[in-house]
Write a protein that holds these residues in place. Sequence first.
Motif, PDB file in Angstrom:
ATOM      1  N   LYS A 159       3.338   3.590  -8.986  1.00  0.00           N
ATOM      2  CA  LYS A 159       2.235   3.301  -9.923  1.00  0.00           C
ATOM      3  C   LYS A 159       1.791   1.846  -9.780  1.00  0.00           C
ATOM      4  O   LYS A 159       0.593   1.548  -9.798  1.00  0.00           O
ATOM      5  CB  LYS A 159       2.644   3.583 -11.359  1.00  0.00           C
ATOM      6  N   LYS A 217      -2.999  10.932  -3.699  1.00  0.00           N
ATOM      7  CA  LYS A 217      -3.860   9.751  -3.663  1.00  0.00           C
ATOM      8  C   LYS A 217      -3.811   8.980  -4.978  1.00  0.00           C
ATOM      9  O   LYS A 217      -3.791   7.754  -4.978  1.00  0.00           O
ATOM     10  CB  LYS A 217      -5.299  10.163  -3.342  1.00  0.00           C
ATOM     11  N   THR A 218      -3.810   9.690  -6.086  1.00  0.00           N
ATOM     12  CA  THR A 218      -3.773   9.030  -7.388  1.00  0.00           C
ATOM     13  C   THR A 218      -2.358   9.072  -7.951  1.00  0.00           C
ATOM     14  O   THR A 218      -1.517   9.852  -7.487  1.00  0.00           O
ATOM     15  CB  THR A 218      -4.718   9.726  -8.381  1.00  0.00           C
ATOM     16  N   PHE A 219      -2.120   8.264  -8.977  1.00  0.00           N
ATOM     17  CA  PHE A 219      -0.788   8.293  -9.574  1.00  0.00           C
ATOM     18  C   PHE A 219      -0.540   9.625 -10.272  1.00  0.00           C
ATOM     19  O   PHE A 219       0.589  10.116 -10.281  1.00  0.00           O
ATOM     20  CB  PHE A 219      -0.600   7.158 -10.575  1.00  0.00           C
ATOM     21  N   ILE A 233      -0.314   1.539  -6.612  1.00  0.00           N
ATOM     22  CA  ILE A 233      -1.635   2.159  -6.781  1.00  0.00           C
ATOM     23  C   ILE A 233      -2.529   1.319  -7.691  1.00  0.00           C
ATOM     24  O   ILE A 233      -3.742   1.232  -7.498  1.00  0.00           O
ATOM     25  CB  ILE A 233      -1.488   3.602  -7.316  1.00  0.00           C
ATOM     26  N   ASP A 234      -1.918   0.670  -8.687  1.00  0.00           N
ATOM     27  CA  ASP A 234      -2.682  -0.182  -9.615  1.00  0.00           C
ATOM     28  C   ASP A 234      -2.920  -1.583  -9.065  1.00  0.00           C
ATOM     29  O   ASP A 234      -3.398  -2.469  -9.789  1.00  0.00           O
ATOM     30  CB  ASP A 234      -1.945  -0.288 -10.956  1.00  0.00           C
ATOM     31  N   ASN A 290       0.839  -1.202   0.000  1.00  0.00           N
ATOM     32  CA  ASN A 290       0.000   0.000   0.000  1.00  0.00           C
ATOM     33  C   ASN A 290       0.875   1.253   0.000  1.00  0.00           C
ATOM     34  O   ASN A 290       2.047   1.211   0.400  1.00  0.00           O
ATOM     35  CB  ASN A 290      -0.979   0.016   1.188  1.00  0.00           C
ATOM     36  N   LEU A 291       0.279   2.329  -0.465  1.00  0.00           N
ATOM     37  CA  LEU A 291       1.012   3.576  -0.681  1.00  0.00           C
ATOM     38  C   LEU A 291       1.589   4.141   0.607  1.00  0.00           C
ATOM     39  O   LEU A 291       2.738   4.597   0.627  1.00  0.00           O
ATOM     40  CB  LEU A 291       0.077   4.597  -1.337  1.00  0.00           C
TER      41      LEU A 291
END
Length: 344
Positions: free
Chosen positions: A327, A57-59, A330-331, A34-35
Motif C-alpha cells: 500500500k 494494479k490497485t491496492f 502504491i501510494d 515500484n510495485l
Amino acid sequence: MLNPRYAFISACLKGEEAKTVTPEHIDRMTATSNLQDALAIIRETNIGDYLEELSVKTFDDIDECLWRYLAQRIDYVESFKFLPEDVLKISKAYVVKYDVSNVKAALQGIATGKRARMIPIGTIHSSGLLDALSKAEDAADIAQLLVKCKLGDYVPALEQYKVDKGTKSRFTAEAKLDGEYYRNILNMARRIRDGFVLASAFGLLIDLTNLQIASRAIIAGIGLDAADLIIAGGYRITDKTLKELLALKIADIPARLGDSQYQDIADEVSANYDRTKTITAVDEIIDKHKFRMLKEILSPRVLSPLVMAWYLVLKEVEIRNLRLILKTIIDDGSVQEIKDYLVL
C-alpha cells in the motif's frame, strides 16, 4: 509411538514455512519504489508466486488477492484426508477471529452509515453470508446472522451496542466480542493435545492485549472508563492490576507491573509514545512483542497440533506486512518510513 499423521502435517507446514516472506525479503522490499520490483523480490515464495500469476494494479486488487491467498492456504491444509482432528480444531477455532473482525467492521458501518469492507475468511464467509453482514442495518441483523452460522455465543456481546450511546458503546461491544473469542480458544485448548501450551500462549496474548487497551485508554484520556474493555483470562496480569493501571499516567505503568518482561515492554511503549506522541506507538510495540512471544512458544513445537497454530500466526503476519508495504508503494510513500510498523 510417533503418530504418522503428526509427522506428515509437521513436515508439510514446516515446508510451507520455508517458502514464506522472510525479514530478508522485507529488507530488500523496503529499498524499492515500484510495485513490480517489490513483487519480483518475493517471486520465489508461495505468496509471490501466487501474486505473479494475477493482474494487480490497485491496492484494492492486492488486498483482495492477499486475503484470498490466506483463505486458500487454510483450506488447503484443512483438506488433507488424514489431518489430525486436533489440528482441525485449532484451525476452525482460530479463524473465528476473522468473523469477530468482520462483525466489528459491520458495527462500525452501522455507526458511520457506510458499507463495511469484509475479510473473506471465517465461518460467516464459508456460510455465504458475508455480503449480508456488510449490509446489516442494526445489531439485531448481525445477531440473526451469527445464529445462522452457529456463532450464537457472540450474540450477547452485541447487547452492549447501542448506536445512540456513541463510540464507547461500540468499543464495549468489541471488547466483549474479543473476550468471547479468547474464552472459546481457551476452552478448545483444554480439549486437545498440548493444549496447555496453547492456553499459555493465548493467556500471554490476552495480557498484552489488555496492556494495549490500558495504554491506549490512558493516552486517549478515558482511563478508568475503559475498565469494561478489559478481557478476562489473562496469564500473568490480573484484572485488579489492570484496573489500577487505568488510573495512572503512561510513564508510571512499568513500575506497577510485577513481571519484569512486561515491565520492559511497558517501558518500550512509554518511551516510544514519548518520542512520537502518537497512539499508534502502543500498537507498534505491543504487536511486535505478541509475535515474538507466540514465536518463542509455538515455533519449536513439532509432531503436535500446535504446528497449525504457528502456521496461522506466521501467515497472518506475512499478509499484514505485505499489505502495509505494498500500500505504501502504491501510494508513493516511503517504505523506509513505515519499517518500524512491520512485525519481523
